[in-house]
Design an enzyme around this catalytic site. Structure first.
Site, PDB file in Angstrom:
ATOM      1  N   HIS A 168      -9.267  31.057   5.576  1.00 45.03           N
ATOM      2  CA  HIS A 168      -8.246  30.077   5.982  1.00 45.03           C
ATOM      3  C   HIS A 168      -6.840  30.643   6.093  1.00 45.03           C
ATOM      4  O   HIS A 168      -5.934  29.959   6.560  1.00 45.03           O
ATOM      5  CB  HIS A 168      -8.216  28.908   5.001  1.00 45.03           C
ATOM      6  CG  HIS A 168      -7.493  29.245   3.728  1.00 45.03           C
ATOM      7  ND1 HIS A 168      -8.097  29.909   2.701  1.00 45.03           N
ATOM      8  CD2 HIS A 168      -6.216  29.053   3.353  1.00 45.03           C
ATOM      9  CE1 HIS A 168      -7.218  30.096   1.736  1.00 45.03           C
ATOM     10  NE2 HIS A 168      -6.060  29.598   2.096  1.00 45.03           N
TER      11      HIS A 168
HETATM   12  C1  UD1 Z   1      -2.450  25.867   2.151  1.00 45.97           C
HETATM   13  C2  UD1 Z   1      -1.586  26.889   1.438  1.00 45.97           C
HETATM   14  C3  UD1 Z   1      -2.451  28.044   0.949  1.00 45.97           C
HETATM   15  C4  UD1 Z   1      -3.653  27.556   0.165  1.00 45.97           C
HETATM   16  C5  UD1 Z   1      -4.430  26.566   1.050  1.00 45.97           C
HETATM   17  C6  UD1 Z   1      -5.673  26.045   0.371  1.00 45.97           C
HETATM   18  C7  UD1 Z   1       0.710  27.121   2.282  1.00 45.97           C
HETATM   19  C8  UD1 Z   1       1.619  27.978   3.078  1.00 45.97           C
HETATM   20  N1  UD1 Z   1      -0.596  27.462   2.329  1.00 45.97           N
HETATM   21  O1  UD1 Z   1      -2.921  26.477   3.357  1.00 45.97           O
HETATM   22  O2  UD1 Z   1      -1.680  28.901   0.131  1.00 45.97           O
HETATM   23  O3  UD1 Z   1      -4.496  28.644  -0.173  1.00 45.97           O
HETATM   24  O4  UD1 Z   1      -3.538  25.487   1.355  1.00 45.97           O
HETATM   25  O5  UD1 Z   1      -6.426  25.263   1.244  1.00 45.97           O
HETATM   26  O6  UD1 Z   1       1.140  26.190   1.646  1.00 45.97           O
HETATM   27  N2  UD1 Z   1      -5.495  20.156   7.411  1.00 45.97           N
HETATM   28  C9  UD1 Z   1      -6.338  19.074   7.571  1.00 45.97           C
HETATM   29  N3  UD1 Z   1      -6.559  18.280   6.496  1.00 45.97           N
HETATM   30  C10 UD1 Z   1      -5.978  18.510   5.291  1.00 45.97           C
HETATM   31  C11 UD1 Z   1      -5.122  19.601   5.149  1.00 45.97           C
HETATM   32  C12 UD1 Z   1      -4.889  20.422   6.213  1.00 45.97           C
HETATM   33  O7  UD1 Z   1      -6.888  18.838   8.638  1.00 45.97           O
HETATM   34  O8  UD1 Z   1      -6.251  17.735   4.359  1.00 45.97           O
HETATM   35  C13 UD1 Z   1      -5.266  21.045   8.568  1.00 45.97           C
HETATM   36  C14 UD1 Z   1      -4.089  20.666   9.366  1.00 45.97           C
HETATM   37  O9  UD1 Z   1      -4.402  20.808  10.695  1.00 45.97           O
HETATM   38  C15 UD1 Z   1      -3.043  21.690   8.983  1.00 45.97           C
HETATM   39  C16 UD1 Z   1      -3.881  22.898   8.630  1.00 45.97           C
HETATM   40  O10 UD1 Z   1      -5.091  22.358   8.111  1.00 45.97           O
HETATM   41  O11 UD1 Z   1      -2.134  21.937  10.005  1.00 45.97           O
HETATM   42  C17 UD1 Z   1      -3.251  23.804   7.617  1.00 45.97           C
HETATM   43  O12 UD1 Z   1      -2.894  23.087   6.453  1.00 45.97           O
HETATM   44  P1  UD1 Z   1      -1.660  23.575   5.534  1.00 45.97           P
HETATM   45  O13 UD1 Z   1      -1.539  22.694   4.378  1.00 45.97           O
HETATM   46  O14 UD1 Z   1      -0.479  23.784   6.386  1.00 45.97           O
HETATM   47  O15 UD1 Z   1      -2.072  25.003   5.078  1.00 45.97           O
HETATM   48  P2  UD1 Z   1      -3.441  25.570   4.545  1.00 45.97           P
HETATM   49  O16 UD1 Z   1      -3.975  26.451   5.588  1.00 45.97           O
HETATM   50  O17 UD1 Z   1      -4.350  24.511   4.024  1.00 45.97           O
END
Ligand code: UD1
Length: 361
Positions: free
Chosen positions: A206
């Site tokens: 991820h």
């Molecule tokens: C975040 C953390 C990372 C952690 C990870 C665990 C940062 C910079 N990164 O990354 O350190 O290891 O969480 O999972 O804070 N999304 C969904 N549903 C959700 C959450 C996210 O669909 O419930 C999708 C969205 O499209 C979003 C993307 O995932 O844009 C990324 O989510 P985001 O919270 O920005 O970062 P992670 O990749 O999850």
């Protein structure tokens, strides 16, 4: 009564919050307020952890949702500020290295409230990594530093931070030490996916460097598709999005068993019974180490230096060739030093906070 505001927002933080809030509730009289930033919001990315790990429901949800690092940080700053003004906590506790961590640390520091950082001192030494920026910002502003490893203590000392630095071990592993029965009966979970113990690999991917770069993702999936056993690939929403937006689904061949994000205990069962783990998640690398399962890291670096030093993990980077070579030649170490703690990290943290407040009176 001293009040602590505990701020979480993403999956790896719920796992760290669970043992800490349990010990704080059982052994202290602090007022405890949980703020969920809403960075993660899907049921399987958020609520499932509160339910499975018996974490009290958050007192506030800032509903920040998805967005860029800057958007998430600035939205948390705007929405957390009035909560802090209302609650007037004596301490803000933050966990790990997500956007929720650095935003809450900044919010606390600006309002002159001591910030306690759980998982302090870790470094990846590359500022192009969003998590590295969050680590640096949080440690620049924190008051109390709870380090999971000696490397964390050393990194802080190298940057001139030596006051209130404590080696506590990793709180995430407290959960595993205390709940071995939850992953001692793997049959149901393995049967559901038609798997036999030690005859499959478990994988996650991820990190932005892998999901925002389709070449890297292609290399990783090509390796998964060529391994000698099936690969259970628990796909993060960010990775699913990249796969569908770039028409990369054809890389998911018959050797790859796709799964939605999994709950915490199913994840532990799948790690523990796998032959090896392939991941870019710091949390999964640690959990694999706990279960004595080797990991191949599909990222260029890791902050969990102790696990590399003990040879329970090896860094392949997002390269098909390196992944396949390391998997083929991997020799499982004979020794395991349990060097991330012994399941009492949250207890140590609670004691240190108690002493800190007594000293401050
Ligand atoms: C975040 C953390 C990372 C952690 C990870 C665990 C940062 C910079 N990164 O990354 O350190 O290891 O969480 O999972 O804070 N999304 C969904 N549903 C959700 C959450 C996210 O669909 O419930 C999708 C969205 O499209 C979003 C993307 O995932 O844009 C990324 O989510 P985001 O919270 O920005 O970062 P992670 O990749 O999850």
């Amino acid at each position: 009564m001293k009040k602590i505001l505990l701020v979480v927002g993403a999956r790896p933080q719920f796992v760290k919050l669970a043992p800490v809030i349990k010990v704080l509730k059982e052994t202290t009289s602090f007022g405890l307020t949980i703020v969920h930033t809403g960075q993660h919001y899907d049921y399987m990315m958020s609520q499932v952890f509160f339910t499975e790990l018996a974490i009290p429901e958050p007192n506030y949800n800032l509903e920040v949702g998805s967005g860029s690092q800057i958007f998430q940080i600035s939205d948390i700053l705007t929405k957390l500020t009035p909560v802090i003004q209302t609650e007037k906590p004596d301490m803000i506790m933050v966990f790990g290295d997500t956007n929720s961590t650095s935003a809450a640390a900044l919010c606390g520091a600006v309002q002159q409230i001591p910030v306690a950082h759980v998982e302090a001192g870790l470094r990846e030494f590359d500022k192009s990594i969003p998590e590295e920026i969050n680590k640096l910002v949080t440690d620049a502003l924190a008051t109390l530093y709870f380090c999971p490893t000696p490397t964390g203590v050393k990194n802080l000392s190298n940057s001139g931070i030596t006051d209130h630095v404590y080696l506590t071990g990793d709180v995430g592993l407290d959960l595993l030490f205390a709940n071995r029965q939850k992953f001692s009966n793997p049959e149901q979970c393995l049967d559901k996916l038609n798997l036999s113990s030690k005859k499959y690999y478990f994988a996650t991917c991820h990190r932005a460097s892998n999901t925002n770069n389709t070449d890297n993702l292609k290399n990783i999936l090509t390796a998964f598709g060529q391994l000698d056993y099936p690969v259970v690939f628990a796909v993060h929403p960010r990775t699913s999005k990249t796969l569908s937006e770039n028409n990369l689904q054809h890389l998911i061949n018959k050797n790859i068993i796709l799964s939605e994000p999994l709950g915490f205990w199913d994840t532990q069962i799948l790690i523990k019974n796998s032959k090896m783990v392939l991941t870019d998640s710091g949390g999964i690398i640690k959990e694999a180490y706990f279960h004595k399962v080797p990991s191949i890291i599909i990222d260029k670096q890791t902050e969990w230096v102790e696990i590399i030093d003990e040879a329970w993990a090896a860094i392949a980077g997002p390269s098909t060739e390196n992944i396949l070579k390391l998997m083929t030649n991997f020799e499982t170490p004979l020794n395991h030093n349990q060097s991330l703690g012994h399941g009492r990290s949250a207890v140590k943290i609670a004691q240190i906070i108690n002493e800190y407040f007594q000293h401050k009176k």
